[in-house]
Scaffold this active site. Structure first.
Site, PDB file in Angstrom:
ATOM      1  CD1 TRP A  44       0.330   0.459   3.360  1.00 20.14           C
ATOM      2  CD2 TRP A  44      -0.309  -1.668   3.087  1.00 20.14           C
ATOM      3  NE1 TRP A  44       0.769  -0.245   4.445  1.00 20.14           N
ATOM      4  CE2 TRP A  44       0.388  -1.557   4.318  1.00 20.14           C
ATOM      5  CE3 TRP A  44      -0.814  -2.916   2.711  1.00 20.14           C
ATOM      6  CZ2 TRP A  44       0.601  -2.642   5.160  1.00 20.14           C
ATOM      7  CZ3 TRP A  44      -0.603  -3.998   3.547  1.00 20.14           C
ATOM      8  CH2 TRP A  44       0.084  -3.856   4.752  1.00 20.14           C
ATOM      9  CD  GLU A  57      -3.868   3.869   7.152  1.00 23.85           C
ATOM     10  OE1 GLU A  57      -4.047   3.815   8.391  1.00 23.85           O
ATOM     11  OE2 GLU A  57      -2.757   4.021   6.637  1.00 23.85           O
ATOM     12  CD  GLN A  62      -7.279  -2.513  18.568  1.00 21.89           C
ATOM     13  OE1 GLN A  62      -8.225  -3.254  18.358  1.00 21.89           O
ATOM     14  NE2 GLN A  62      -7.207  -1.742  19.640  1.00 21.89           N
ATOM     15  N   GLY A 103      -9.995  -9.137  12.960  1.00 21.11           N
ATOM     16  CA  GLY A 103     -10.479  -8.405  14.126  1.00 21.11           C
ATOM     17  C   GLY A 103     -11.937  -8.029  14.016  1.00 21.11           C
ATOM     18  CE1 TYR A 142      -2.778   7.281  12.679  1.00 17.78           C
ATOM     19  CE2 TYR A 142      -4.084   5.528  11.670  1.00 17.78           C
ATOM     20  CZ  TYR A 142      -2.851   6.100  11.954  1.00 17.78           C
ATOM     21  OH  TYR A 142      -1.703   5.505  11.498  1.00 17.78           O
ATOM     22  CG  ASP A 160       0.659   6.157  15.096  1.00 17.32           C
ATOM     23  OD1 ASP A 160       1.651   6.795  15.518  1.00 17.32           O
ATOM     24  OD2 ASP A 160       0.746   5.246  14.252  1.00 17.32           O
TER      25      ASP A 160
END
Length: 317
Positions: A44, A57, A62, A103, A142, A160
């Site tokens: 990316w 993104e 996480q 996730g 973000y 971050d």
């Protein structure tokens, strides 16, 4: 690079940041040159396509970057454009997310809805500013800023956990969000959000991690770094994640994974498949399962069909 000495209001919150404009520019050049000379290669980083960057993104939240690469490439093979994703069945997107262990399944739902917004409200063209990007479903400050930076070079300074750690150690910035935002914004050269945000996050990921690798990684800020000079490498606390094993999130994920493999399942059959100690009238029985399914239904991930003798669950389409 923009010549500028440190404003007086920043000198109190970044006492170790050089106050000479030439030195500030030297700090900026050192980081960018370090990054451009050698950095980790992620696919990316080779694109300025806003859709591809948004997918990366969202997946990276996480999730270890090494695991994201394969999932990102497979996702784009299946849905190569924002139009393709917008036209997909939500259940297929959620099933993909679960099967790649990415996730929280809500992220898949929101990514799908954001794609539909881009197609329906923006004619298939992504908005370019962080503020406009925040209007997309599931896109917070973000992520909006990251997409604006890496796709359009129109972002602000990314802040971050890694960036906070870098600024705290290098310039003695206190553990305060407003201070981090102010210092990060000042240090970033005007109009260079794409390379700068990549570079400072790379610094935090490669050289200035929890265990610093200053010399080994050739940190470009050693000449100015407060921590390197004093030997004090403490950093702002990182909130610990609650245990996943045995959590409601774990069982929610199991439900979504199973429903992705089957068109629909009767509730007791589903309960036995997700938990070995499931008993319909027990502590982890029908009432417990209905609460999980209620959460998933409210999130727009699952729907319950009660038209037959036995209620059945399936992924929302």
């Amino acid at each position: 690079m923009t010549d500028a000495s440190v404003p007086e209001e920043l000198q109190d919150v970044a006492p170790a940041l050089p106050d000479d404009s030439d030195e500030v520019d030297a700090v900026r050049r050192a980081l960018v040159e370090w990054y451009e000379d050698d950095h980790r290669e992620f696919p990316w980083r080779q694109t300025d396509d806003a859709y591809e960057i948004l997918v990366s993104e969202v997946m990276s939240q996480q999730t270890q970057l090494g695991r994201v690469v394969e999932a990102w490439e497979a996702f784009l093979d299946r849905w190569p454009t924002v139009d393709a994703l917008a036209a997909a069945e939500r259940s297929d997107v959620v099933s993909f997310w679960t099967s790649h262990s990415l996730g929280y399944n809500n992220r898949a739902k929101y990514l799908h809805e954001a794609a539909q917004q881009v197609v329906e409200e923006y004619g298939g063209e992504f908005p370019r500013s962080p503020g406009e990007l925040e209007e997309l479903m599931g896109v917070g400050p973000y992520t909006a800023n990251a997409v604006a930076s890496f796709a359009f070079n129109t972002g602000d300074a990314v802040v971050d956990t890694n960036v906070k750690r870098v600024l705290h150690r290098a310039f003695d910035v206190p553990d305060d969000d407003a201070a981090f935002e102010a210092v990060a914004g000042f240090v970033m050269p005007d109009g260079e959000s794409r390379v700068w945000n990549n570079a400072i996050m790379e610094l935090g990921g490669v050289a200035c991690g929890k265990t610093p690798r200053c010399d080994e990684a050739g940190c470009p800020w050693r000449a100015w770094c407060h921590a390197y000079e004093t030997g004090d490498f403490t950093a702002p606390d990182v909130p610990t994640q609650p245990s996943f094993e045995g959590s409601r999130r774990q069982f929610r994920g199991r439900i979504v994974r199973l429903l992705g493999e089957h068109d629909e399942m009767e509730l007791d059959t589903l309960g036995h498949r997700i938990r070995v100690d499931y008993t319909p009238d027990g502590e982890h029985g029908r009432e417990w399962l209905r609460e999980l399914l209620s959460d998933l239904t409210a999130d727009g991930l699952v729907e319950i069909d009660r038209t037959g003798e036995e209620a059945k669950a399936r992924l929302q389409r």
